[in-house]
Design a protein around this motif. Structure first.
Motif, PDB file in Angstrom:
ATOM      1  N   VAL A 109      23.171  67.099  36.381  1.00  0.00           N
ATOM      2  CA  VAL A 109      22.208  68.097  35.919  1.00  0.00           C
ATOM      3  C   VAL A 109      21.113  67.355  35.166  1.00  0.00           C
ATOM      4  O   VAL A 109      21.393  66.487  34.339  1.00  0.00           O
ATOM      5  CB  VAL A 109      22.872  69.154  35.008  1.00  0.00           C
ATOM      6  CG1 VAL A 109      21.814  70.043  34.358  1.00  0.00           C
ATOM      7  CG2 VAL A 109      23.848  70.009  35.808  1.00  0.00           C
ATOM      8  N   ARG A 110      19.864  67.709  35.489  1.00  0.00           N
ATOM      9  CA  ARG A 110      18.696  67.077  34.867  1.00  0.00           C
ATOM     10  C   ARG A 110      17.912  68.113  34.074  1.00  0.00           C
ATOM     11  O   ARG A 110      17.779  69.256  34.507  1.00  0.00           O
ATOM     12  CB  ARG A 110      17.798  66.455  35.929  1.00  0.00           C
ATOM     13  CG  ARG A 110      18.511  65.473  36.852  1.00  0.00           C
ATOM     14  CD  ARG A 110      17.654  65.119  38.072  1.00  0.00           C
ATOM     15  NE  ARG A 110      18.446  64.393  39.062  1.00  0.00           N
ATOM     16  CZ  ARG A 110      19.210  64.982  39.980  1.00  0.00           C
ATOM     17  NH1 ARG A 110      19.286  66.308  40.033  1.00  0.00           N
ATOM     18  NH2 ARG A 110      19.900  64.255  40.842  1.00  0.00           N
ATOM     19  N   VAL A 111      17.385  67.690  32.946  1.00  0.00           N
ATOM     20  CA  VAL A 111      16.539  68.553  32.117  1.00  0.00           C
ATOM     21  C   VAL A 111      15.210  67.852  31.896  1.00  0.00           C
ATOM     22  O   VAL A 111      15.176  66.774  31.283  1.00  0.00           O
ATOM     23  CB  VAL A 111      17.225  68.863  30.765  1.00  0.00           C
ATOM     24  CG1 VAL A 111      16.265  69.621  29.844  1.00  0.00           C
ATOM     25  CG2 VAL A 111      18.497  69.664  30.986  1.00  0.00           C
ATOM     26  N   PRO A 112      14.099  68.411  32.395  1.00  0.00           N
ATOM     27  CA  PRO A 112      12.789  67.798  32.175  1.00  0.00           C
ATOM     28  C   PRO A 112      12.234  68.131  30.799  1.00  0.00           C
ATOM     29  O   PRO A 112      12.674  69.088  30.149  1.00  0.00           O
ATOM     30  CB  PRO A 112      11.932  68.435  33.270  1.00  0.00           C
ATOM     31  CG  PRO A 112      12.545  69.776  33.499  1.00  0.00           C
ATOM     32  CD  PRO A 112      14.025  69.608  33.256  1.00  0.00           C
ATOM     33  N   GLY A 113      11.257  67.334  30.364  1.00  0.00           N
ATOM     34  CA  GLY A 113      10.619  67.571  29.078  1.00  0.00           C
ATOM     35  C   GLY A 113      11.384  67.014  27.903  1.00  0.00           C
ATOM     36  O   GLY A 113      11.057  67.312  26.749  1.00  0.00           O
ATOM     37  N   TRP A 114      12.390  66.182  28.179  1.00  0.00           N
ATOM     38  CA  TRP A 114      13.185  65.623  27.080  1.00  0.00           C
ATOM     39  C   TRP A 114      12.333  64.643  26.280  1.00  0.00           C
ATOM     40  O   TRP A 114      11.787  63.697  26.829  1.00  0.00           O
ATOM     41  CB  TRP A 114      14.422  64.908  27.625  1.00  0.00           C
ATOM     42  CG  TRP A 114      15.498  64.737  26.593  1.00  0.00           C
ATOM     43  CD1 TRP A 114      15.631  63.715  25.709  1.00  0.00           C
ATOM     44  CD2 TRP A 114      16.589  65.628  26.342  1.00  0.00           C
ATOM     45  NE1 TRP A 114      16.733  63.912  24.909  1.00  0.00           N
ATOM     46  CE2 TRP A 114      17.344  65.074  25.274  1.00  0.00           C
ATOM     47  CE3 TRP A 114      17.000  66.838  26.906  1.00  0.00           C
ATOM     48  CZ2 TRP A 114      18.487  65.698  24.775  1.00  0.00           C
ATOM     49  CZ3 TRP A 114      18.135  67.457  26.404  1.00  0.00           C
ATOM     50  CH2 TRP A 114      18.870  66.894  25.362  1.00  0.00           C
ATOM     51  N   VAL A 137      12.763  63.036  31.915  1.00  0.00           N
ATOM     52  CA  VAL A 137      13.846  63.777  32.552  1.00  0.00           C
ATOM     53  C   VAL A 137      15.186  63.155  32.157  1.00  0.00           C
ATOM     54  O   VAL A 137      15.477  62.004  32.501  1.00  0.00           O
ATOM     55  CB  VAL A 137      13.708  63.782  34.089  1.00  0.00           C
ATOM     56  CG1 VAL A 137      14.876  64.541  34.725  1.00  0.00           C
ATOM     57  CG2 VAL A 137      12.379  64.412  34.505  1.00  0.00           C
ATOM     58  N   LEU A 138      15.992  63.921  31.410  1.00  0.00           N
ATOM     59  CA  LEU A 138      17.326  63.466  31.036  1.00  0.00           C
ATOM     60  C   LEU A 138      18.301  63.897  32.121  1.00  0.00           C
ATOM     61  O   LEU A 138      18.331  65.073  32.510  1.00  0.00           O
ATOM     62  CB  LEU A 138      17.745  64.073  29.704  1.00  0.00           C
ATOM     63  CG  LEU A 138      19.118  63.588  29.207  1.00  0.00           C
ATOM     64  CD1 LEU A 138      19.003  62.197  28.598  1.00  0.00           C
ATOM     65  CD2 LEU A 138      19.716  64.564  28.199  1.00  0.00           C
ATOM     66  N   ALA A 139      19.107  62.961  32.606  1.00  0.00           N
ATOM     67  CA  ALA A 139      20.113  63.257  33.629  1.00  0.00           C
ATOM     68  C   ALA A 139      21.493  62.958  33.078  1.00  0.00           C
ATOM     69  O   ALA A 139      21.733  61.891  32.505  1.00  0.00           O
ATOM     70  CB  ALA A 139      19.861  62.424  34.880  1.00  0.00           C
ATOM     71  N   VAL A 140      22.400  63.903  33.232  1.00  0.00           N
ATOM     72  CA  VAL A 140      23.795  63.731  32.851  1.00  0.00           C
ATOM     73  C   VAL A 140      24.642  63.872  34.107  1.00  0.00           C
ATOM     74  O   VAL A 140      24.536  64.871  34.829  1.00  0.00           O
ATOM     75  CB  VAL A 140      24.228  64.757  31.786  1.00  0.00           C
ATOM     76  CG1 VAL A 140      25.736  64.727  31.579  1.00  0.00           C
ATOM     77  CG2 VAL A 140      23.504  64.491  30.473  1.00  0.00           C
ATOM     78  N   THR A 141      25.461  62.868  34.371  1.00  0.00           N
ATOM     79  CA  THR A 141      26.323  62.845  35.552  1.00  0.00           C
ATOM     80  C   THR A 141      27.775  62.778  35.103  1.00  0.00           C
ATOM     81  O   THR A 141      28.130  61.982  34.231  1.00  0.00           O
ATOM     82  CB  THR A 141      25.996  61.641  36.442  1.00  0.00           C
ATOM     83  OG1 THR A 141      24.632  61.731  36.867  1.00  0.00           O
ATOM     84  CG2 THR A 141      26.898  61.608  37.679  1.00  0.00           C
ATOM     85  N   GLY A 142      28.594  63.630  35.703  1.00  0.00           N
ATOM     86  CA  GLY A 142      30.015  63.643  35.386  1.00  0.00           C
ATOM     87  C   GLY A 142      30.863  63.555  36.635  1.00  0.00           C
ATOM     88  O   GLY A 142      30.376  63.762  37.756  1.00  0.00           O
ATOM     89  N   THR A 143      32.125  63.260  36.435  1.00  0.00           N
ATOM     90  CA  THR A 143      33.080  63.138  37.537  1.00  0.00           C
ATOM     91  C   THR A 143      34.083  64.277  37.558  1.00  0.00           C
ATOM     92  O   THR A 143      34.939  64.332  38.440  1.00  0.00           O
ATOM     93  CB  THR A 143      33.857  61.818  37.400  1.00  0.00           C
ATOM     94  OG1 THR A 143      34.616  61.855  36.188  1.00  0.00           O
ATOM     95  CG2 THR A 143      32.907  60.626  37.373  1.00  0.00           C
ATOM     96  N   GLY A 144      33.996  65.187  36.586  1.00  0.00           N
ATOM     97  CA  GLY A 144      35.014  66.204  36.422  1.00  0.00           C
ATOM     98  C   GLY A 144      36.091  65.794  35.449  1.00  0.00           C
ATOM     99  O   GLY A 144      36.930  66.615  35.060  1.00  0.00           O
TER     100      GLY A 144
END
Length: 436
Positions: free
Chosen positions: A261-266, A294-301
Protein backbone atom coordinates in the motif's frame (compact mmCIF):
# COMPACT_ATOMS: atom_id res chain seq x y z
CA UNK A 1 -24.04 -2.50 23.96
CA UNK A 2 -25.13 -2.96 20.36
CA UNK A 3 -28.90 -2.75 19.87
CA UNK A 4 -31.03 -3.55 16.81
CA UNK A 5 -31.03 0.17 15.98
CA UNK A 6 -27.24 0.44 16.03
CA UNK A 7 -25.91 0.06 12.49
CA UNK A 8 -23.06 -2.34 11.89
CA UNK A 9 -20.75 -2.74 8.92
CA UNK A 10 -19.41 -6.08 7.74
CA UNK A 11 -15.65 -5.65 7.71
CA UNK A 12 -14.45 -7.15 4.42
CA UNK A 13 -11.87 -9.91 4.30
CA UNK A 14 -8.73 -9.45 2.22
CA UNK A 15 -8.89 -11.95 -0.65
CA UNK A 16 -5.21 -11.68 -1.46
CA UNK A 17 -2.16 -9.42 -1.47
CA UNK A 18 -2.89 -5.71 -1.87
CA UNK A 19 -1.62 -3.31 -4.51
CA UNK A 20 -3.10 0.12 -3.83
CA UNK A 21 -2.34 3.83 -3.80
CA UNK A 22 -4.42 5.47 -1.07
CA UNK A 23 -4.83 9.25 -1.05
CA UNK A 24 -5.34 10.33 2.56
CA UNK A 25 -7.03 13.70 3.24
CA UNK A 26 -5.44 16.52 5.21
CA UNK A 27 -4.29 16.32 8.81
CA UNK A 28 -6.97 17.05 11.39
CA UNK A 29 -4.39 18.16 13.94
CA UNK A 30 -2.82 20.66 11.54
CA UNK A 31 -6.14 21.77 10.04
CA UNK A 32 -7.60 22.75 13.40
CA UNK A 33 -4.41 24.48 14.55
CA UNK A 34 -4.31 26.48 11.31
CA UNK A 35 -7.98 27.38 11.67
CA UNK A 36 -7.48 28.75 15.20
CA UNK A 37 -4.42 30.79 14.22
CA UNK A 38 -6.13 32.09 11.08
CA UNK A 39 -9.07 33.31 13.19
CA UNK A 40 -6.59 35.19 15.42
CA UNK A 41 -4.55 36.51 12.49
CA UNK A 42 -3.89 40.00 11.20
CA UNK A 43 -5.74 39.43 7.94
CA UNK A 44 -7.51 36.79 5.82
CA UNK A 45 -5.80 33.40 5.45
CA UNK A 46 -6.30 30.74 2.79
CA UNK A 47 -6.04 27.09 3.85
CA UNK A 48 -5.54 24.59 1.03
CA UNK A 49 -6.10 20.88 1.48
CA UNK A 50 -7.79 21.36 4.84
CA UNK A 51 -9.50 18.22 6.12
CA UNK A 52 -13.27 18.32 5.74
CA UNK A 53 -14.61 16.20 8.57
CA UNK A 54 -16.82 16.48 11.61
CA UNK A 55 -13.98 17.74 13.81
CA UNK A 56 -12.91 20.48 11.41
CA UNK A 57 -16.53 21.46 10.71
CA UNK A 58 -17.10 21.80 14.45
CA UNK A 59 -14.00 23.97 14.70
CA UNK A 60 -15.09 26.16 11.78
CA UNK A 61 -18.58 26.58 13.24
CA UNK A 62 -17.13 27.42 16.66
CA UNK A 63 -14.84 30.07 15.18
CA UNK A 64 -17.78 31.54 13.26
CA UNK A 65 -19.71 31.76 16.53
CA UNK A 66 -16.73 33.56 18.06
CA UNK A 67 -16.71 36.19 15.31
CA UNK A 68 -14.50 34.93 12.46
CA UNK A 69 -15.64 34.31 8.91
CA UNK A 70 -14.84 30.88 7.51
CA UNK A 71 -15.80 30.65 3.83
CA UNK A 72 -15.42 27.76 1.42
CA UNK A 73 -13.80 28.75 -1.87
CA UNK A 74 -13.73 25.62 -3.99
CA UNK A 75 -11.44 23.17 -2.21
CA UNK A 76 -9.96 25.93 -0.01
CA UNK A 77 -11.16 27.55 3.18
CA UNK A 78 -10.69 31.32 3.59
CA UNK A 79 -10.65 32.57 7.19
CA UNK A 80 -11.22 36.26 7.91
CA UNK A 81 -10.62 37.30 11.54
CA UNK A 82 -13.04 39.44 13.48
CA UNK A 83 -13.32 40.71 17.05
CA UNK A 84 -13.81 37.76 19.41
CA UNK A 85 -17.39 38.02 20.58
CA UNK A 86 -19.20 36.66 23.60
CA UNK A 87 -22.72 35.64 24.56
CA UNK A 88 -22.40 32.65 22.21
CA UNK A 89 -22.48 28.87 22.41
CA UNK A 90 -19.69 26.57 21.21
CA UNK A 91 -20.69 23.02 20.25
CA UNK A 92 -17.64 20.80 20.73
CA UNK A 93 -19.13 17.52 19.56
CA UNK A 94 -16.47 14.98 20.53
CA UNK A 95 -13.58 17.09 19.24
CA UNK A 96 -10.82 17.45 21.82
CA UNK A 97 -9.22 20.21 19.76
CA UNK A 98 -12.39 22.31 19.97
CA UNK A 99 -13.03 21.83 23.67
CA UNK A 100 -9.37 22.35 24.63
CA UNK A 101 -8.09 24.89 22.08
CA UNK A 102 -10.94 27.39 22.22
CA UNK A 103 -11.43 28.21 25.94
CA UNK A 104 -8.29 30.39 25.85
CA UNK A 105 -9.63 32.10 22.71
CA UNK A 106 -12.99 32.57 24.44
CA UNK A 107 -11.19 34.39 27.27
CA UNK A 108 -10.55 37.16 24.70
CA UNK A 109 -14.28 37.55 24.00
CA UNK A 110 -16.43 40.46 25.13
CA UNK A 111 -18.81 38.27 27.13
CA UNK A 112 -19.63 34.72 28.22
CA UNK A 113 -18.93 31.75 25.94
CA UNK A 114 -20.76 28.53 26.78
CA UNK A 115 -19.11 25.20 25.88
CA UNK A 116 -20.81 21.81 25.62
CA UNK A 117 -20.55 18.67 23.50
CA UNK A 118 -21.70 15.13 22.88
CA UNK A 119 -22.56 12.95 25.89
CA UNK A 120 -19.21 11.15 25.54
CA UNK A 121 -17.42 14.52 25.52
CA UNK A 122 -18.69 15.21 29.03
CA UNK A 123 -16.46 12.37 30.22
CA UNK A 124 -13.25 13.88 28.86
CA UNK A 125 -11.00 15.74 31.31
CA UNK A 126 -10.93 19.53 31.03
CA UNK A 127 -9.82 20.56 34.51
CA UNK A 128 -6.21 21.59 33.72
CA UNK A 129 -7.33 24.08 31.05
CA UNK A 130 -10.03 25.57 33.26
CA UNK A 131 -7.68 25.90 36.23
CA UNK A 132 -5.03 27.51 34.03
CA UNK A 133 -7.53 30.11 32.84
CA UNK A 134 -8.55 30.85 36.41
CA UNK A 135 -4.87 31.24 37.24
CA UNK A 136 -4.77 33.95 34.57
CA UNK A 137 -7.68 35.79 36.16
CA UNK A 138 -10.39 34.48 33.83
CA UNK A 139 -13.72 33.55 35.39
CA UNK A 140 -14.88 30.04 34.50
CA UNK A 141 -18.19 28.57 35.69
CA UNK A 142 -18.52 24.79 35.63
CA UNK A 143 -22.10 24.00 34.76
CA UNK A 144 -21.89 20.25 35.35
CA UNK A 145 -19.36 17.87 36.89
CA UNK A 146 -16.20 19.76 37.94
CA UNK A 147 -13.43 19.56 35.38
CA UNK A 148 -15.79 18.48 32.59
CA UNK A 149 -18.11 19.94 29.99
CA UNK A 150 -20.35 21.92 30.11
CA UNK A 151 -18.71 25.12 31.31
CA UNK A 152 -18.80 28.87 30.62
CA UNK A 153 -15.80 31.10 30.04
CA UNK A 154 -16.52 34.75 30.93
CA UNK A 155 -14.41 36.79 28.53
CA UNK A 156 -13.61 40.41 29.33
CA UNK A 157 -12.14 41.43 26.00
CA UNK A 158 -8.53 40.83 26.98
CA UNK A 159 -6.25 38.62 29.06
CA UNK A 160 -3.22 40.00 30.88
CA UNK A 161 -1.21 36.79 30.46
CA UNK A 162 2.04 36.25 32.33
CA UNK A 163 2.82 32.83 33.80
CA UNK A 164 0.74 29.74 34.39
CA UNK A 165 1.35 26.15 35.51
CA UNK A 166 -0.60 23.28 33.96
CA UNK A 167 -0.57 19.54 34.50
CA UNK A 168 -0.71 18.14 30.97
CA UNK A 169 -0.24 14.51 32.01
CA UNK A 170 -3.72 13.77 30.65
CA UNK A 171 -3.30 15.45 27.27
CA UNK A 172 -0.80 17.58 25.40
CA UNK A 173 -3.82 19.57 24.15
CA UNK A 174 -3.92 21.35 27.52
CA UNK A 175 -0.60 23.02 26.64
CA UNK A 176 -1.35 23.55 22.94
CA UNK A 177 -4.66 25.27 23.67
CA UNK A 178 -2.94 27.87 25.85
CA UNK A 179 -0.05 28.42 23.44
CA UNK A 180 -2.28 29.00 20.40
CA UNK A 181 -3.99 32.04 21.94
CA UNK A 182 -1.03 33.29 24.00
CA UNK A 183 0.35 35.85 21.54
CA UNK A 184 -2.94 37.74 21.84
CA UNK A 185 -2.50 38.10 25.62
CA UNK A 186 -1.19 41.50 26.71
CA UNK A 187 2.00 40.09 28.27
CA UNK A 188 2.18 36.91 26.22
CA UNK A 189 2.38 33.74 28.25
CA UNK A 190 4.84 31.34 29.87
CA UNK A 191 3.40 27.84 30.32
CA UNK A 192 5.07 25.34 32.64
CA UNK A 193 4.09 21.67 32.70
CA UNK A 194 3.97 20.36 36.27
CA UNK A 195 2.88 16.75 35.80
CA UNK A 196 4.95 13.60 36.03
CA UNK A 197 4.50 12.62 32.36
CA UNK A 198 3.96 14.55 29.14
CA UNK A 199 2.25 12.46 26.45
CA UNK A 200 2.22 13.25 22.74
CA UNK A 201 5.06 15.76 22.89
CA UNK A 202 5.15 15.87 19.04
CA UNK A 203 1.73 17.52 19.14
CA UNK A 204 3.14 20.35 21.26
CA UNK A 205 6.10 20.58 18.90
CA UNK A 206 3.56 20.82 16.07
CA UNK A 207 1.86 23.72 17.85
CA UNK A 208 5.18 25.50 18.34
CA UNK A 209 6.06 24.99 14.68
CA UNK A 210 2.80 26.41 13.34
CA UNK A 211 3.07 29.39 15.69
CA UNK A 212 6.60 30.17 14.50
CA UNK A 213 5.56 29.80 10.87
CA UNK A 214 2.89 32.44 11.56
CA UNK A 215 5.52 34.86 12.88
CA UNK A 216 4.92 34.24 16.59
CA UNK A 217 7.99 34.20 18.83
CA UNK A 218 8.14 31.00 20.92
CA UNK A 219 10.96 29.95 23.25
CA UNK A 220 10.93 26.23 24.02
CA UNK A 221 14.60 25.97 24.98
CA UNK A 222 13.82 24.81 28.52
CA UNK A 223 12.29 21.33 28.99
CA UNK A 224 8.54 21.45 29.56
CA UNK A 225 8.44 25.26 29.64
CA UNK A 226 7.17 27.36 26.73
CA UNK A 227 7.28 31.14 26.39
CA UNK A 228 5.10 32.90 23.78
CA UNK A 229 5.72 36.60 23.23
CA UNK A 230 2.83 38.98 22.55
CA UNK A 231 2.46 40.06 18.95
CA UNK A 232 0.52 39.61 15.72
CA UNK A 233 -0.30 36.32 14.03
CA UNK A 234 0.51 36.57 10.33
CA UNK A 235 -2.15 35.84 7.74
CA UNK A 236 -0.97 33.10 5.39
CA UNK A 237 -1.69 31.06 2.30
CA UNK A 238 -0.71 27.46 3.08
CA UNK A 239 -1.34 23.80 2.29
CA UNK A 240 -2.18 21.16 4.90
CA UNK A 241 -0.17 17.91 4.99
CA UNK A 242 -2.01 14.58 4.64
CA UNK A 243 -3.09 13.06 7.96
CA UNK A 244 -0.34 10.52 8.57
CA UNK A 245 -2.13 8.83 11.48
CA UNK A 246 -5.16 8.28 9.26
CA UNK A 247 -2.83 6.57 6.80
CA UNK A 248 -1.93 4.00 9.46
CA UNK A 249 -4.86 1.56 8.98
CA UNK A 250 -4.22 1.37 5.23
CA UNK A 251 -0.48 0.85 5.65
CA UNK A 252 -1.07 -1.79 8.32
CA UNK A 253 -3.48 -3.55 5.96
CA UNK A 254 -0.55 -4.36 3.69
CA UNK A 255 1.17 -6.13 6.58
CA UNK A 256 -1.90 -8.22 7.44
CA UNK A 257 -3.01 -9.09 3.90
CA UNK A 258 0.40 -9.01 2.25
CA UNK A 259 1.26 -6.86 -0.73
CA UNK A 260 1.92 -3.14 -0.91
CA UNK A 261 0.00 0.00 0.00
CA UNK A 262 1.35 3.41 -1.02
CA UNK A 263 0.42 6.82 0.36
CA UNK A 264 1.34 9.91 -1.70
CA UNK A 265 2.15 13.29 -0.20
CA UNK A 266 4.24 11.87 2.62
CA UNK A 267 6.38 14.74 3.95
CA UNK A 268 10.15 14.41 4.21
CA UNK A 269 9.94 16.10 7.63
CA UNK A 270 6.89 16.56 9.82
CA UNK A 271 5.72 17.31 13.34
CA UNK A 272 2.83 14.82 13.03
CA UNK A 273 3.13 11.81 15.38
CA UNK A 274 2.14 9.66 12.40
CA UNK A 275 5.54 10.49 10.95
CA UNK A 276 6.91 7.80 13.28
CA UNK A 277 4.97 5.10 11.41
CA UNK A 278 7.70 3.97 8.98
CA UNK A 279 10.09 3.01 11.76
CA UNK A 280 7.33 1.47 13.87
CA UNK A 281 6.02 -0.70 11.03
CA UNK A 282 9.53 -1.90 10.22
CA UNK A 283 9.73 -3.20 13.78
CA UNK A 284 6.50 -5.12 13.18
CA UNK A 285 8.12 -6.70 10.11
CA UNK A 286 7.22 -4.45 7.18
CA UNK A 287 9.45 -3.32 4.35
CA UNK A 288 9.18 0.46 4.02
CA UNK A 289 10.44 2.79 1.30
CA UNK A 290 10.00 6.46 0.40
CA UNK A 291 10.17 7.32 -3.29
CA UNK A 292 9.84 11.08 -3.62
CA UNK A 293 6.75 11.80 -1.55
CA UNK A 294 5.20 8.32 -1.89
CA UNK A 295 5.56 6.07 1.16
CA UNK A 296 5.23 2.36 0.37
CA UNK A 297 4.69 -0.34 2.98
CA UNK A 298 5.03 -3.97 1.89
CA UNK A 299 4.08 -6.95 4.01
CA UNK A 300 4.09 -10.72 3.71
CA UNK A 301 1.13 -11.44 5.97
CA UNK A 302 3.53 -12.23 8.82
CA UNK A 303 3.54 -9.73 11.70
CA UNK A 304 6.12 -9.69 14.51
CA UNK A 305 5.18 -8.87 18.09
CA UNK A 306 7.05 -5.90 19.57
CA UNK A 307 7.67 -4.03 22.81
CA UNK A 308 6.91 -0.43 21.92
CA UNK A 309 6.88 2.87 23.81
CA UNK A 310 4.12 4.94 22.18
CA UNK A 311 4.38 7.94 24.50
CA UNK A 312 5.06 10.24 21.54
CA UNK A 313 2.35 8.79 19.29
CA UNK A 314 -0.46 7.44 21.44
CA UNK A 315 -3.06 8.11 18.76
CA UNK A 316 -1.57 5.20 16.80
CA UNK A 317 -2.27 2.73 19.61
CA UNK A 318 -5.72 1.46 18.46
CA UNK A 319 -4.38 0.78 14.97
CA UNK A 320 -1.24 -0.93 16.23
CA UNK A 321 -3.23 -2.98 18.74
CA UNK A 322 -5.38 -4.25 15.86
CA UNK A 323 -2.20 -5.09 13.95
CA UNK A 324 -0.80 -6.89 17.00
CA UNK A 325 -3.71 -9.35 17.23
CA UNK A 326 -2.47 -10.78 13.91
CA UNK A 327 1.13 -11.12 15.10
CA UNK A 328 3.00 -14.34 15.76
CA UNK A 329 4.09 -13.32 19.26
CA UNK A 330 2.93 -10.98 22.05
CA UNK A 331 3.07 -7.19 21.79
CA UNK A 332 3.41 -4.70 24.63
CA UNK A 333 2.36 -1.08 24.07
CA UNK A 334 3.70 1.33 26.72
CA UNK A 335 3.45 4.99 27.67
CA UNK A 336 -0.22 5.40 26.76
CA UNK A 337 -2.04 5.72 30.09
CA UNK A 338 -3.41 9.06 28.85
CA UNK A 339 -5.56 7.19 26.30
CA UNK A 340 -8.00 6.53 29.11
CA UNK A 341 -9.13 10.15 28.67
CA UNK A 342 -9.59 10.18 24.88
CA UNK A 343 -12.87 9.85 22.93
CA UNK A 344 -13.40 6.80 25.09
CA UNK A 345 -11.15 4.94 27.50
CA UNK A 346 -9.22 3.43 24.62
CA UNK A 347 -7.26 0.98 26.75
CA UNK A 348 -10.43 -0.47 28.27
CA UNK A 349 -12.18 -0.44 24.90
CA UNK A 350 -9.38 -2.24 23.08
CA UNK A 351 -9.06 -4.83 25.83
CA UNK A 352 -12.82 -5.44 25.83
CA UNK A 353 -13.21 -5.75 22.06
CA UNK A 354 -10.17 -7.95 21.48
CA UNK A 355 -11.33 -10.21 24.31
CA UNK A 356 -14.90 -10.25 22.96
CA UNK A 357 -13.64 -11.83 19.74
CA UNK A 358 -11.61 -14.48 21.57
CA UNK A 359 -8.29 -12.67 21.83
CA UNK A 360 -6.21 -11.81 24.87
CA UNK A 361 -5.51 -8.17 25.72
CA UNK A 362 -4.58 -7.11 29.23
CA UNK A 363 -4.36 -3.59 30.57
CA UNK A 364 -1.23 -2.48 32.37
CA UNK A 365 -0.71 0.71 34.34
CA UNK A 366 0.38 2.54 31.17
CA UNK A 367 -0.70 0.40 28.24
CA UNK A 368 -1.64 -3.01 26.89
CA UNK A 369 -0.18 -6.48 26.49
CA UNK A 370 -1.70 -8.31 23.51
CA UNK A 371 -1.14 -12.05 23.21
CA UNK A 372 -2.33 -13.41 19.85
CA UNK A 373 -5.11 -15.99 20.01
CA UNK A 374 -7.44 -17.38 17.30
CA UNK A 375 -10.26 -14.86 16.84
CA UNK A 376 -13.91 -15.48 16.03
CA UNK A 377 -16.78 -13.63 14.37
CA UNK A 378 -18.64 -11.03 16.38
CA UNK A 379 -19.45 -7.36 16.84
CA UNK A 380 -16.60 -4.91 17.35
CA UNK A 381 -17.94 -1.89 19.24
CA UNK A 382 -16.64 1.53 18.26
CA UNK A 383 -17.62 3.55 21.37
CA UNK A 384 -18.25 6.55 19.05
CA UNK A 385 -14.46 6.58 18.55
CA UNK A 386 -13.13 6.88 15.01
CA UNK A 387 -9.90 5.03 15.72
CA UNK A 388 -11.73 2.14 17.37
CA UNK A 389 -13.84 1.80 14.22
CA UNK A 390 -10.84 1.67 11.89
CA UNK A 391 -9.16 -0.79 14.25
CA UNK A 392 -12.17 -3.08 13.82
CA UNK A 393 -11.72 -2.94 10.05
CA UNK A 394 -8.13 -4.14 10.46
CA UNK A 395 -9.18 -7.01 12.71
CA UNK A 396 -11.75 -8.03 10.12
CA UNK A 397 -9.21 -8.27 7.29
CA UNK A 398 -8.33 -11.78 8.42
CA UNK A 399 -11.25 -12.75 10.69
CA UNK A 400 -14.52 -13.67 8.94
CA UNK A 401 -17.73 -12.22 10.32
CA UNK A 402 -16.48 -9.12 12.12
CA UNK A 403 -19.25 -6.52 12.34
CA UNK A 404 -18.03 -3.01 13.17
CA UNK A 405 -20.54 -0.94 15.11
CA UNK A 406 -21.20 2.62 13.90
CA UNK A 407 -18.44 2.80 11.29
CA UNK A 408 -19.85 6.21 10.36
CA UNK A 409 -18.03 7.63 13.39
CA UNK A 410 -14.90 7.60 11.17
CA UNK A 411 -16.27 10.82 9.63
CA UNK A 412 -14.80 12.58 12.69
CA UNK A 413 -11.43 12.65 10.93
CA UNK A 414 -11.69 10.43 7.82
CA UNK A 415 -14.82 11.00 5.73
CA UNK A 416 -15.45 8.30 3.15
CA UNK A 417 -13.47 5.66 5.06
CA UNK A 418 -15.67 2.75 3.94
CA UNK A 419 -15.27 3.64 0.26
CA UNK A 420 -11.51 4.12 0.65
CA UNK A 421 -11.23 0.75 2.40
CA UNK A 422 -13.28 -1.05 -0.24
CA UNK A 423 -11.29 0.51 -3.07
CA UNK A 424 -8.02 -0.54 -1.46
CA UNK A 425 -9.25 -4.15 -1.28
CA UNK A 426 -10.66 -4.31 -4.81
CA UNK A 427 -8.47 -6.57 -6.98
CA UNK A 428 -6.97 -4.68 -9.90
CA UNK A 429 -7.98 -1.29 -8.48
CA UNK A 430 -4.57 0.27 -7.84
CA UNK A 431 -5.86 3.71 -6.84
CA UNK A 432 -8.04 4.47 -3.83
CA UNK A 433 -8.93 8.03 -2.96
CA UNK A 434 -11.01 11.09 -3.64
CA UNK A 435 -10.22 11.00 -7.35
CA UNK A 436 -10.71 7.24 -7.77
Amino acid sequence: MTTPSTPTWSAPLADGPLDALVEVPGSKSLSNRYLVLAALGDGPSRLRGVLRSRDTSLMADALRALGARVDEDGADWVVTPGPVRGDVDVACGLAGTVMRFLPAVAALADGPVRFDGDPQARLRPMGPVLEALRGLGVRVDEDGEPGRLPFTVHGRGSVAGGHVDVDASGSSQFVSGLLLAASRFEQGLTVRHTGTTLPSLPHIEMTVAVLRAAGVTVDDSRPEIWRVEPGPVAARDLRVEPDLSNAAPFLCAAMIAGGTVRVPGWPSATTQPGGLLPGILERFGASVSLDGDVLAVTGTGQVHGVDLDLRAAGELAPTLAALAVHAGSPTRLRGIAHLRGHETDRLAALSAEITRLGGQAEQTSDGLVITPRPLRAGTWRSYADHRMATAGALVGLRVPGVQVEDVATTAKTLPGFVDLWAAMLTPGAVRAGADA
